[in-house]
Every structure is written in structure tokens, then in C-alpha cells.
Enzyme design. Sequence first.
Site, PDB file in Angstrom:
ATOM      1  N   ARG A  48       0.534   3.763  -3.127  1.00 59.53           N
ATOM      2  CA  ARG A  48      -0.054   5.107  -2.864  1.00 59.53           C
ATOM      3  C   ARG A  48       1.094   6.151  -2.570  1.00 59.53           C
ATOM      4  NH1 ARG A  48      -5.650   3.694   0.416  1.00 59.53           N
ATOM      5  NH2 ARG A  48      -5.829   1.576   0.115  1.00 59.53           N
ATOM      6  N   GLU A  90       0.465  -1.206   0.059  1.00 63.29           N
ATOM      7  CA  GLU A  90       0.074   0.048  -0.131  1.00 63.29           C
ATOM      8  C   GLU A  90       0.845   1.257   0.014  1.00 63.29           C
ATOM      9  OE1 GLU A  90      -3.266   0.274  -0.440  1.00 63.29           O
ATOM     10  OE2 GLU A  90      -3.908  -1.821   0.266  1.00 63.29           O
ATOM     11  N   ASP A 114      -4.776  -9.579  -8.137  1.00 67.37           N
ATOM     12  CA  ASP A 114      -5.095  -8.818  -9.423  1.00 67.37           C
ATOM     13  C   ASP A 114      -3.856  -7.806  -9.856  1.00 67.37           C
ATOM     14  OD1 ASP A 114      -4.945  -7.441  -6.764  1.00 67.37           O
ATOM     15  OD2 ASP A 114      -6.839  -6.339  -6.898  1.00 67.37           O
ATOM     16  N   GLU A 128     -12.576   0.319  -9.841  1.00 69.53           N
ATOM     17  CA  GLU A 128     -11.993  -0.441 -10.897  1.00 69.53           C
ATOM     18  C   GLU A 128     -13.186  -0.597 -11.999  1.00 69.53           C
ATOM     19  OE1 GLU A 128     -12.191  -1.317  -7.546  1.00 69.53           O
ATOM     20  OE2 GLU A 128      -9.903  -1.586  -7.192  1.00 69.53           O
TER      21      GLU A 128
HETATM   22  C1  DMJ Z   1      -6.497   0.470  -4.694  1.00 74.79           C
HETATM   23  O1  DMJ Z   1      -5.541   0.828  -3.675  1.00 74.79           O
HETATM   24  C2  DMJ Z   1      -5.625  -0.021  -5.976  1.00 74.79           C
HETATM   25  O2  DMJ Z   1      -6.274  -0.124  -7.238  1.00 74.79           O
HETATM   26  C3  DMJ Z   1      -5.367  -1.399  -5.641  1.00 74.79           C
HETATM   27  O3  DMJ Z   1      -4.644  -2.187  -6.514  1.00 74.79           O
HETATM   28  C4  DMJ Z   1      -6.563  -2.462  -5.316  1.00 74.79           C
HETATM   29  N1  DMJ Z   1      -7.658  -1.650  -5.011  1.00 74.79           N
HETATM   30  C5  DMJ Z   1      -7.688  -0.372  -4.120  1.00 74.79           C
HETATM   31  C6  DMJ Z   1      -8.839   0.620  -4.662  1.00 74.79           C
HETATM   32  O4  DMJ Z   1     -10.260  -0.402  -4.630  1.00 74.79           O
END
Ligand code: DMJ
Length: 641
Positions: free
Chosen positions: A270, A266, A399, A533
Site C-alpha cells: 500500500r 501491507e 494469492d 478482486e
Molecule cells: C488488497 O490489499 C490486496 O489486493 C491484497 O493483495 C489482498 N487483498 C486486498 C484487498 O482485498
Amino acid sequence: MTTPALLPLSGRRIPPLNLGPPSFPHHRATLRLSEKFILLLILSAFITLCFGAFFFLPDSSKHKRFDLGLEDVLIPHVDAGKGAKNPGVFLIHGPDEHRHREEEERLRNKIRADHEKALEEAKEKLKKSREEIRAEIQTEKNKVVQEMKTKEKKPLPAVPIPNLIGTHGGDPEDNDLREKREKIKEMMKHAWDNYRIYGWGHNELRPIARKGHSTNIFGNSQMGATIVDALDTLYIMGLHDEFRDGQKWIENNLDFSVNSEVSVFEVNIRFIGGLLAAYYLSGEEIFKIKAVQLAEKLLPAFNTPTGIPWAMVNLKSGVGRNWGWASAGSSILAEFGTLHMEFVHLSYLTGNPIYYKKVMHIRKLLQKMDRPNGLYPNYLNPRTGRWGQYHTSVGGLGDSFYEYLLKAWLMSDKTDHEARKMYDDAIEAIEKHLIRKSRGGLTFIGEWKNGHLEKKMGHLACFAGGMFVLGADGSRMDRAGHYLELGAEIARTCHESYDRTALKLGPESFKFDGAVEAVAVRQAEKYYILRPEVIETYWYLWRFTHDPRYREWGWEAALAIEKYCRVTGGFSGVKDVYSSTPTHDDVQQSFFLAETLKYLYLLFSSDDLLPLDHWVFNTEAHPLPVLHLANTTLSRNPAVR
Ligand code: DMJ
């Protein structure tokens, strides 16, 4: 009192003197100051005397060395810089004892003089008023803070900046679109302004309680996640005052030397992603410097027997560990597999190959592993290098690993063929084992659990529609048409998951089970937390097909967010999208500003804003430029000095 209190005399460091708040009784503060300075005097005198005594009292061990018969006197050691500067370091060399005595005498006199000078200075200090001393200490502190800032601002080595095309503009062709785009910008202002008022510096905002909010992914820190995540969205929307406010906060407050255990993934997507994007867009060096400082703090997470990083790391101690809930102490595929883009940029910008090596090591290790049915399980144990539970998903836990394989190739100007091959192999296996069509004709991506396909698709997996179209060009056996179609089918399914709810907002996950199609069944899956998404997929589909339905669907989602998620203090997630009277969860997620609103804004902008042949978006929607690295390797990049 400890020795650091002595340091103001040397003028080198801030003493940890606590003068107490101004409301402290006057005599108490005065007493503490006097005590400190008297102790300071005594200690400095004591240290000076010890210093003299140590070097000039007769030392039998030194004299024994005369017996070696080689030399019979000591002279200063001159061939080492350190010895030359330190008159106390001597070696046996020549026969001139007289010269040695003179030298000894000279040094004694010097020490005496220094000592007296120090006493005089200290006496002078004690004559000063409390306010004067306080002011002097404050000046010292300011000086040190200033020095630290100057050090921080020291530019990293210059590298050629990649082609930065389309960082502004995107003004759409007609009025209707212009109004929609303005509306999205207004939503961004609402989200930002309320965070600015009620949550500033906290990671996120509670828009109903109107206070700061955070979760365990950020540890117990207040790292202003929303500020860092939102910067590039503010920038492309032309909200420059807000951008500057954020920049100032980062310059003055963003500190990574905190005793806080954060999620490596994260923080990477971010913070490092957000800072790098802000750097490329604005050219402001501070963002790059902060990104590199933070990356250094993440590196200890890679200290595992396999080099697969821990999920969490303590930014201060560097101690890492994994989530307690993860299968068999494993690290998570979508976490350790979603570092590549940012780390390659870090190596590019710093000239330091370490980041590149770390992520390439992960890739090499994954390449060597057996994959059940060609699928990558979501769990990998960083101690043993073995897979944990055989669970594969394109939604949560898996994902963005697939996303980063494709984007590594795109970001390398399509030269990283290894990444492209891994991506092609992976999606072929996914298509074969995970993607199905429902009875009602909806294409969905299920989850593979121990040899069984669970017909459930997460909101998170909806990003894959965009990924398939983004990867269409360059696909094997020229299956571009197939992947464009697959992307469009996923977009349609995800739109259905929105359309079949009361709020026209999608649930966290939905089932395909008999008559149930694209609908959440369990209460715990009915929430919507402002996730991006589905809108992300609409935007990619729009860019690649220009089919107006994607703008229509995007607008439907924007209106629903405005109607059901907007509250006076910002935007909030909702707990049940099937209930026409929604209950709010009272969290404004930082990704709402980073991703959801950015993708909506781009959807109503023209394609010249952040064109996809020059920019690749990280998984948190932070745009990073394509690096033209042909004929070069990152570990020995000739572009870097
Ligand atoms: C985001 O922090 C990013 O897209 C991450 O890859 C997974 N999903 C969250 C938002 O839903």
C-alpha cells in the site's frame, strides 16, 4: 534539565524546551525560562573550565613518555585531520619546549576569551523579554525543521525514467461509457471528500461514525494509509487538487520514525507501492524519497536466521515477529512472497542493490525447497526454513505470491525467465490439484489442506481469473488459449458468486458442496468489505478479450456498491450479502480507493490509459512501469551512475 537544553547556544539542535501552552501562569513560564538559562550559563562555564583543565593541567602519563628517550617535548599532531583540528591532541616529537609553552598560552587565552564571550551572550539573552526569547527559540526550531526538510528533499541519484506511456486520458469512445466513467469518478470524490473531512491523516475512515479508523496491520500509527493508497487513482482520474492535498500531507506529516509495529506486506503493497506509483505518474521526487525512507525501516524485518522476513516489524526499534495465529511461528507465503516488484524498483531508483538482494534471496531459498505435489504451502518458518502446515491456497495467504512471480517476469520486460518458470510450474500444480469444475459446470479454485481438497473458494482467489489471462501470452507450449479460457471461467464463477446474492455483491468465500454452488454457507463468510478482486478480473478480461459482458458485470457491481454500500459519510462494507436489508460494517477500506474504484474507472476507459505492455500493477493496483533491464543486472546497473 538535561544537557540538550544547552544546545540553543550552539545553534545546532532544537532544545526540548517546553514553554507550556500560552494559558500557563505567566510567572511559571518566566521562572522556567530563567532557570534554564541560569543553569545553561553555569553548565557552559563549567564545561569550558573542565575543557581547559583537562588539557593543560600537568599530566604525569604524558610526561612519562619523555622517558622513552626518543623526544623530549610535545608538539601538535599534524598528520591526522582530527588531531589538527583538535589542539588538545598531542604526540611526542621534537625538542622545542619553548614553542610548546607559547602554544599552550595561546590556547589558554583563546579559551578564556571564548568563555567570556559566552558569558556576555548569555547575559544579553537574560536581558531579553520572555516573548523575545520565545521568538528566538521558535526561529531556531524553524531553522532546524527547514534544514531537515531540505535534507529530505535532497534528490536521489538520477536514473533513466522508464517509458511512461498513457498516464493521462483514456477518454472512452461513446457517451454511455463516458457517463459511467464519470459516475465512478464521482464515487471516488465521495469516498475521498468524506475521508478528507472526517478521517484525514488516519489510516481509514468510519463513514457512519464519521471518524478515523485503523487496524493492526498499520500498528498504532496514523500514517494516512488512505491518502497514500488513493494518490494514483486521484491522478489518473484527473482529480489534481485532491492529489495535491494528499501530496502536501505526505510532505508535511508522513513520518516513519514511529514506535509502531506494522505489517511488512501491507506497508509494502500500500505505502511503498502507492508512493512509487505516485512518483512515476507525477514525477514528484518527494514520493520516491518517502518510499525509500520507509523501505529502510522495513529492512530489519529480514534479520532472521533464513532471511525470510518477519510478518511484522516495529518501525522504530526494528524488532520483528510473526502473527500469533500463523502455523508454528511461520511467515506467510503471500506476505514474504509479495515484495519483489516494489523492491526491484527501489534498487533501480536508488542504485542500492540491497532491496533486490533481499527478494532474490527469498526466491533462491524457495527454489531449493521440496514442494509437496509441486505446491507451495502457505507457511514457512523463518527460523528453521521449514514449511509449517501443508495448506495451499490461491486465495488468502498464498494469492499474491503467484501473482508476483508472473509480474516479476512482465516487469522485467519478459527477461526474468526464472520467475516465469516458477510461475508456470506453480500454476501447473495448482491446476492439477486445486482447480475443479462443479456439477453445475462452474470452474473453481479450492484449497489444499493436508492432502485434502476443500471445495471452498475465497473472494480473494477471484483475482486469479485476471492473472491467468495476463500470463496467457508467453505460457508453456503456447497454451495461451487455454489460459484465456481458464481466466474467463474463473470470472464467470466469481460473477455467479455475486449474482446469487440479494445485494449482487459477492461473499467473502463460497462453497461448492453438492447442491450448493458459489454460495456462502457460514454466516461468518457472508460479508463484503468493498474488495476489488472480482472487478480486477473483469478488467483484465476486458483488456484481453473486449467481450462486452465484462463491462456489463462491472457496471452491475458498481451499481450494487452505490446502492448498498454508499452512506452519507462515504462507503461502507456490508455484513451479509444475502440479506436485502444490509447492515454496514462502518469501514471504508483504503483498498476501495486504491483498487476497486481504479479498476472500475479503467474498465470504462479506453485501453490507452495505462497500457499493459508498459505498466504492471502491483497487488494493490498501483501501476509500476516495465523496466527495460536487458544486458544489465540490478546489483550492478550501469544505468545507475
Ligand atoms: C488488497 O490489499 C490486496 O489486493 C491484497 O493483495 C489482498 N487483498 C486486498 C484487498 O482485498
